[in-house]
Design a protein around this motif. Sequence first.
Motif, PDB file in Angstrom:
ATOM      1  N   CYS A 186       0.816  -1.154   0.125  1.00 45.63           N
ATOM      2  CA  CYS A 186      -0.088  -0.054   0.101  1.00 45.63           C
ATOM      3  C   CYS A 186       0.864   1.278   0.169  1.00 45.63           C
ATOM      4  N   THR A 187       0.344   2.286  -0.577  1.00 47.05           N
ATOM      5  CA  THR A 187       0.923   3.439  -0.715  1.00 47.05           C
ATOM      6  C   THR A 187      -0.030   4.586  -0.648  1.00 47.05           C
ATOM      7  N   PRO A 188       0.064   5.609   0.139  1.00 49.67           N
ATOM      8  CA  PRO A 188      -1.103   6.710   0.264  1.00 49.67           C
ATOM      9  C   PRO A 188      -1.403   7.388  -1.172  1.00 49.67           C
ATOM     10  N   PRO A 189      -2.649   7.938  -1.263  1.00 50.88           N
ATOM     11  CA  PRO A 189      -2.875   8.770  -2.307  1.00 50.88           C
ATOM     12  C   PRO A 189      -2.221   9.991  -2.094  1.00 50.88           C
ATOM     13  N   ALA A 207       5.950  -3.866  -8.239  1.00 53.03           N
ATOM     14  CA  ALA A 207       5.282  -4.921  -7.525  1.00 53.03           C
ATOM     15  C   ALA A 207       4.907  -6.105  -7.938  1.00 53.03           C
ATOM     16  N   PRO A 208       4.164  -6.191  -8.708  1.00 53.20           N
ATOM     17  CA  PRO A 208       3.506  -7.554  -9.409  1.00 53.20           C
ATOM     18  C   PRO A 208       4.747  -8.616  -9.545  1.00 53.20           C
ATOM     19  N   ARG A 209       5.971  -8.096 -10.025  1.00 56.85           N
ATOM     20  CA  ARG A 209       7.075  -9.140 -10.476  1.00 56.85           C
ATOM     21  C   ARG A 209       7.924  -9.607  -9.017  1.00 56.85           C
ATOM     22  N   ARG A 215      -1.281  -1.312  -4.051  1.00 57.99           N
ATOM     23  CA  ARG A 215      -2.816  -0.625  -3.790  1.00 57.99           C
ATOM     24  C   ARG A 215      -2.602   0.811  -3.236  1.00 57.99           C
ATOM     25  N   VAL A 216      -3.187   1.783  -3.796  1.00 57.20           N
ATOM     26  CA  VAL A 216      -3.207   3.309  -3.318  1.00 57.20           C
ATOM     27  C   VAL A 216      -4.362   3.432  -2.284  1.00 57.20           C
ATOM     28  N   ARG A 217      -3.933   3.321  -1.289  1.00 58.26           N
ATOM     29  CA  ARG A 217      -5.003   3.705  -0.039  1.00 58.26           C
ATOM     30  C   ARG A 217      -4.514   4.531   1.138  1.00 58.26           C
ATOM     31  N   ARG A 218      -5.564   4.878   1.874  1.00 57.37           N
ATOM     32  CA  ARG A 218      -5.282   5.959   2.939  1.00 57.37           C
ATOM     33  C   ARG A 218      -4.462   5.121   3.936  1.00 57.37           C
TER      34      ARG A 218
END
Length: 278
Positions: A186-189, A207-209, A215-218
Amino acid sequence: MWRVDGRPGAAPPADDRGLAYGDGVFETVAVVDGRPALWPDHRARLARGCTRLGFAAPLERVDAEVAALAGQGDGVIKLIVTRGSGGRGYTPPTDAGPRVLARRGGVPERPVHWWREGITVHRCVTALAVQPALAGIKHLNRLEQVLARREWDDPGIAEGLMADTRGNVVAGTMSNVFARFDDILCTPPVADCGIAGVMRRRIIALAPRLGLRPRVRRLTWDGLARADELWLSNSLVGVWPVARLERRAWPEAAGARACIDALAAAGTIITPKGWHSP
């Protein structure tokens, strides 16, 4: 030595709006073996920033400066583009011509164990203001980061994490933040504040590799404490695993090390001296 509009050793005039109002943008570009790493991403963000501020990006001149300064070996190119000169008052002049400042410097020396074992991070009191009009771009007004960086003088603390005025964790003073929860990264918006980092963008794509789902999440402070790993990133350091934030310690950082190795293999980061994955 700084170059101003291609002239070595020159200085911007006192009426430059970047100096007076922070009316401009900047980029810090890693030079890896004579090649400006992630330059298309830096260039695109610089252009977006100029457009957001309402003046045309002088991309041909910027490209010429990068080509002139790339040289050989590893280094750092700092680029500043201002709206140019103007008189008193905030109203932008209609006839201003953008000014380009550029400089090449050496690679900052930092302990290799910050990459191997992780860094200690300070929780900043200074908050980031919510301002969508400036979010994402690297505009010249960095006073929030200046105030936050004044909060510690311990050389063992590598970076400080900042939240916005709503309490959402956004970024470091000079970095983006990632939190791994199992296989979710996760990384913030950065739609309300913060910088859309070029290394952040590259890590999301990578990341998928690495077997991770980006995911971009708070994120909140409590949420960070529950993460399996915490990383900080920018275009110069690549990725730093976080070993400690307040009382929370992260003894393992296998995901961060795998990311560092992948970025180094792609030639997108300056590999730390003495780096190797245990």
